[in-house]
Enzyme design. Structure first.
Site, PDB file in Angstrom:
ATOM      1  N   TYR A  90     -14.809 -12.184  -0.455  1.00 15.09           N
ATOM      2  CA  TYR A  90     -15.537 -10.930  -0.745  1.00 15.09           C
ATOM      3  C   TYR A  90     -16.725 -11.182  -1.673  1.00 15.09           C
ATOM      4  O   TYR A  90     -17.778 -10.561  -1.525  1.00 15.09           O
ATOM      5  CB  TYR A  90     -14.587  -9.898  -1.367  1.00 15.09           C
ATOM      6  CG  TYR A  90     -13.586  -9.337  -0.382  1.00 15.09           C
ATOM      7  CD1 TYR A  90     -13.910  -8.264   0.443  1.00 15.09           C
ATOM      8  CD2 TYR A  90     -12.312  -9.896  -0.250  1.00 15.09           C
ATOM      9  CE1 TYR A  90     -12.995  -7.752   1.361  1.00 15.09           C
ATOM     10  CE2 TYR A  90     -11.389  -9.400   0.666  1.00 15.09           C
ATOM     11  CZ  TYR A  90     -11.742  -8.337   1.467  1.00 15.09           C
ATOM     12  OH  TYR A  90     -10.840  -7.845   2.390  1.00 15.09           O
ATOM     13  N   ARG A 135       0.820  -1.225   0.000  1.00 19.01           N
ATOM     14  CA  ARG A 135       0.000   0.000   0.000  1.00 19.01           C
ATOM     15  C   ARG A 135       0.848   1.266   0.000  1.00 19.01           C
ATOM     16  O   ARG A 135       0.451   2.284   0.570  1.00 19.01           O
ATOM     17  CB  ARG A 135      -0.962   0.036   1.184  1.00 19.01           C
ATOM     18  CG  ARG A 135      -2.063  -1.004   1.136  1.00 19.01           C
ATOM     19  CD  ARG A 135      -3.205  -0.547   0.254  1.00 19.01           C
ATOM     20  NE  ARG A 135      -4.177  -1.612   0.089  1.00 19.01           N
ATOM     21  CZ  ARG A 135      -5.287  -1.726   0.815  1.00 19.01           C
ATOM     22  NH1 ARG A 135      -5.584  -0.835   1.716  1.00 19.01           N
ATOM     23  NH2 ARG A 135      -6.104  -2.722   0.590  1.00 19.01           N
ATOM     24  N   ARG A 142      -6.347  11.184  -6.234  1.00 17.82           N
ATOM     25  CA  ARG A 142      -7.620  10.472  -6.132  1.00 17.82           C
ATOM     26  C   ARG A 142      -8.791  11.426  -6.281  1.00 17.82           C
ATOM     27  O   ARG A 142      -9.767  11.106  -6.966  1.00 17.82           O
ATOM     28  CB  ARG A 142      -7.715   9.720  -4.804  1.00 17.82           C
ATOM     29  CG  ARG A 142      -8.909   8.776  -4.791  1.00 17.82           C
ATOM     30  CD  ARG A 142      -9.128   8.126  -3.451  1.00 17.82           C
ATOM     31  NE  ARG A 142      -9.461   9.108  -2.426  1.00 17.82           N
ATOM     32  CZ  ARG A 142      -9.780   8.819  -1.170  1.00 17.82           C
ATOM     33  NH1 ARG A 142      -9.771   7.559  -0.779  1.00 17.82           N
ATOM     34  NH2 ARG A 142     -10.063   9.761  -0.322  1.00 17.82           N
ATOM     35  N   ASP A 144      -6.710  -2.886  -7.641  1.00 16.46           N
ATOM     36  CA  ASP A 144      -7.252  -3.529  -6.434  1.00 16.46           C
ATOM     37  C   ASP A 144      -7.600  -4.977  -6.743  1.00 16.46           C
ATOM     38  O   ASP A 144      -7.951  -5.306  -7.881  1.00 16.46           O
ATOM     39  CB  ASP A 144      -8.496  -2.792  -5.936  1.00 16.46           C
ATOM     40  CG  ASP A 144      -8.819  -3.194  -4.492  1.00 16.46           C
ATOM     41  OD1 ASP A 144      -8.211  -2.605  -3.575  1.00 16.46           O
ATOM     42  OD2 ASP A 144      -9.640  -4.103  -4.294  1.00 16.46           O
TER      43      ASP A 144
HETATM   44  O1  CP3 Z   1      -0.025  -1.932  -2.419  1.00 12.99           O
HETATM   45  C1  CP3 Z   1      -0.306  -1.010  -3.220  1.00 12.99           C
HETATM   46  O2  CP3 Z   1       0.022   0.191  -3.003  1.00 12.99           O
HETATM   47  C2  CP3 Z   1      -0.968  -1.359  -4.534  1.00 12.99           C
HETATM   48  C3  CP3 Z   1      -2.377  -1.183  -4.628  1.00 12.99           C
HETATM   49  C4  CP3 Z   1      -3.291  -2.075  -3.793  1.00 12.99           C
HETATM   50  C5  CP3 Z   1      -4.517  -1.610  -3.273  1.00 12.99           C
HETATM   51  N1  CP3 Z   1      -5.178  -2.666  -2.749  1.00 12.99           N
HETATM   52  C6  CP3 Z   1      -4.994  -0.228  -3.329  1.00 12.99           C
HETATM   53  C7  CP3 Z   1      -6.078   0.196  -2.427  1.00 12.99           C
HETATM   54  C8  CP3 Z   1      -3.193  -3.433  -3.493  1.00 12.99           C
HETATM   55  C9  CP3 Z   1      -2.058  -4.403  -3.743  1.00 12.99           C
HETATM   56  C10 CP3 Z   1      -4.414  -3.784  -2.835  1.00 12.99           C
HETATM   57  C11 CP3 Z   1      -4.711  -5.160  -2.404  1.00 12.99           C
HETATM   58  C12 CP3 Z   1      -5.945  -5.430  -1.685  1.00 12.99           C
HETATM   59  N2  CP3 Z   1      -7.165  -4.849  -1.842  1.00 12.99           N
HETATM   60  C13 CP3 Z   1      -6.084  -6.474  -0.750  1.00 12.99           C
HETATM   61  C14 CP3 Z   1      -5.008  -7.472  -0.373  1.00 12.99           C
HETATM   62  C15 CP3 Z   1      -3.972  -6.908   0.515  1.00 12.99           C
HETATM   63  C16 CP3 Z   1      -4.433  -6.543   1.887  1.00 12.99           C
HETATM   64  O3  CP3 Z   1      -4.379  -5.338   2.206  1.00 12.99           O
HETATM   65  O4  CP3 Z   1      -4.810  -7.451   2.637  1.00 12.99           O
HETATM   66  C17 CP3 Z   1      -7.407  -6.461  -0.289  1.00 12.99           C
HETATM   67  C18 CP3 Z   1      -8.008  -7.381   0.751  1.00 12.99           C
HETATM   68  C19 CP3 Z   1      -8.088  -5.430  -0.997  1.00 12.99           C
HETATM   69  C20 CP3 Z   1      -9.524  -5.072  -0.915  1.00 12.99           C
HETATM   70  C21 CP3 Z   1      -9.702  -3.688  -0.452  1.00 12.99           C
HETATM   71  N3  CP3 Z   1      -9.398  -2.571  -1.198  1.00 12.99           N
HETATM   72  C22 CP3 Z   1     -10.203  -3.262   0.793  1.00 12.99           C
HETATM   73  C23 CP3 Z   1     -10.651  -4.188   1.923  1.00 12.99           C
HETATM   74  C24 CP3 Z   1     -10.200  -1.872   0.774  1.00 12.99           C
HETATM   75  C25 CP3 Z   1     -10.776  -0.958   1.834  1.00 12.99           C
HETATM   76  C26 CP3 Z   1      -9.917  -0.876   3.030  1.00 12.99           C
HETATM   77  C27 CP3 Z   1      -9.115   0.377   2.967  1.00 12.99           C
HETATM   78  O5  CP3 Z   1      -7.898   0.323   3.208  1.00 12.99           O
HETATM   79  O6  CP3 Z   1      -9.726   1.421   2.717  1.00 12.99           O
HETATM   80  C28 CP3 Z   1      -9.646  -1.451  -0.455  1.00 12.99           C
HETATM   81  C29 CP3 Z   1      -9.415  -0.066  -0.889  1.00 12.99           C
HETATM   82  C30 CP3 Z   1      -8.036   0.292  -1.352  1.00 12.99           C
HETATM   83  N4  CP3 Z   1      -7.241  -0.469  -2.163  1.00 12.99           N
HETATM   84  C31 CP3 Z   1      -7.362   1.515  -1.085  1.00 12.99           C
HETATM   85  C32 CP3 Z   1      -6.144   1.471  -1.764  1.00 12.99           C
HETATM   86  C33 CP3 Z   1      -5.103   2.549  -1.844  1.00 12.99           C
HETATM   87  C34 CP3 Z   1      -7.938   2.671  -0.278  1.00 12.99           C
HETATM   88  C35 CP3 Z   1      -9.026   3.294  -1.091  1.00 12.99           C
HETATM   89  C36 CP3 Z   1      -9.062   4.795  -1.041  1.00 12.99           C
HETATM   90  O7  CP3 Z   1      -8.154   5.452  -1.600  1.00 12.99           O
HETATM   91  O8  CP3 Z   1     -10.022   5.304  -0.477  1.00 12.99           O
END
Ligand code: CP3
Length: 349
Positions: free
Chosen positions: A155, A28, A41, A78
């Site tokens: 999910y 992340r 964003r 994502d």
């Molecule tokens: O690592 C990176 O920087 C690359 C991008 C990336 C994102 N999500 C961007 C993201 C990667 C590799 C993921 C993987 C991801 N997404 C996983 C597996 C890794 C982990 O963290 O366990 C999972 C389970 C998801 C599903 C997901 N996406 C969730 C549960 C959420 C909401 C939780 C949160 O942190 O807000 C997301 C949103 C998400 N994916 C964000 C980002 C930067 C935040 C969204 C925003 O900008 O509002």
């Protein structure tokens, strides 16, 4: 095609080399703790619009590289784009997380789109990868990724994140044929998706199994290990030499032997196990990635320095990629990330 010995540090570690300083990137790393991420964003409108906008998705991928000089960039996308490409409805509720339409039976699995159709939705992601191959610094490795079938299924079944993956476990027990069919569909789609990322220029792929820890015993073998093995072997057959990082988060003893059993070149380790334990039981088989607790990016200070040094020290006798044990959180201080990198790069045994 004969493969020359890799020169980028991440690729060298993945090839099994022990480096004097471990290469570093951060899960992340493009995210809400960075003001420049939040600005881009909002320019995109919302999170999903950012994922599907190749220019802006490439921009946020590059932001942490410019700010910190990480050794790898991870494609901005994502894991839930694959369910969406298979036909699920997907949206994000601010402050809460993802929401999807749900699947509970064979009719739901059969209603998914055919695997070939995923590229209609996912082609902007491949375009993001292409832009990055042109714009990344020559020494930076580009990592593509997808969710592992079990985690993605949790999910798709629950329609949201769940603390114990209860709905997915219930379907696995009560509708095993439909559950197996769903895992098979996600596995096929993941192979095609990652293969297209590699064709577009991804140099490594990582499989995120964030909820692997809730699978125990036989279920872990069948739904975490087996799909990772299937995906890894299919990708390596099509793209000889492509390195794969597997992340069966919170697998505990399941980490032992996971690399050899799946064919993955590197096992990413979360911080529920100690680096000393992981060095002894997992790194003996090859490259490991991890595993500083992401809470240090919030709290900083001397504890951050000491724990960062502890991780580097524990893994210094084998191939290692420094990372957090899970993603950095939005409340992290960007200065603490700089302190972690400086500590890793200045470490002397
Ligand atoms: O690592 C990176 O920087 C690359 C991008 C990336 C994102 N999500 C961007 C993201 C990667 C590799 C993921 C993987 C991801 N997404 C996983 C597996 C890794 C982990 O963290 O366990 C999972 C389970 C998801 C599903 C997901 N996406 C969730 C549960 C959420 C909401 C939780 C949160 O942190 O807000 C997301 C949103 C998400 N994916 C964000 C980002 C930067 C935040 C969204 C925003 O900008 O509002």
């Amino acid at each position: 095609m004969t493969a020359a010995a890799p020169t980028k540090t991440i690729l060298r570690a993945l090839a099994g080399e022990t480096l004097p300083t471990p290469p570093i990137w951060m899960m992340r790393q493009a995210g809400r703790y960075l003001p420049e991420y939040k600005a881009t964003r909002s320019q995109a409108g919302d999170f999903l619009s950012l994922c599907y906008n190749p220019e802006l998705a490439a921009e946020v991928t590059l932001q942490p590289i410019r700010r910190y000089g990480f050794d790898a960039a991870i494609l901005f996308a994502d894991i839930l784009l694959v369910p969406q490409a298979l036909g699920a409805d997907l949206w994000f509720v601010t402050g809460e997380g993802p929401r999807l339409s749900t699947i509970s039976d064979m009719a739901g699995v059969q209603a998914l789109k055919p695997t070939d159709a995923i590229h209609d939705t996912l082609s902007p992601v491949y375009e993001t990868v292409k832009i990055l191959t042109r714009e990344l610094p020559a020494e930076t490795t580009l990592i593509g990724f997808a969710g592992a079938p079990w985690t993605v299924a949790t999910y798709m079944i629950a329609g949201r994140g769940t603390p114990d993956q209860g709905p997915a476990h219930a379907m696995r027990e009560q509708a095993p044929e439909a559950f197996d069919a769903l895992i098979a569909r996600i596995t096929d789609a993941t192979i095609e998706y990652l293969s297209m990322q590699i064709n577009a220029g991804a140099e490594v792929v990582k499989i995120f199994d964030s909820w692997a820890g809730s699978l125990k015993g036989e279920a872990f073998t069948r739904y975490a290990l087996e799909p990772a093995r299937t995906i890894t072997s299919a990708l390596k057959a099509r793209h000889p030499g492509i390195p794969v990082i597997a992340f069966p988060r919170e697998a505990g003893d399941g980490y032992i032997g996971f690399g050899p059993a799946t064919g993955a070149d590197c096992v990413a380790i979360d911080n529920s196990v100690s680096p000393e334990w992981a060095a002894e039981h997992v790194q003996k088989d090859g490259c490991v990635q991890g595993n500083l607790a992401s809470s240090h990016m919030v709290t900083g200070g001397q504890a951050l320095v000491e724990q960062t040094q502890r991780v580097v020290r524990a893994f210094r006798n084998g191939p290692h990629i420094f990372n957090l044990g899970h993603g950095i959180t939005p409340d992290a201080d960007p200065e603490n990330v700089a302190l972690m990198i400086e500590t890793v790069r200045n470490f002397r045994a």
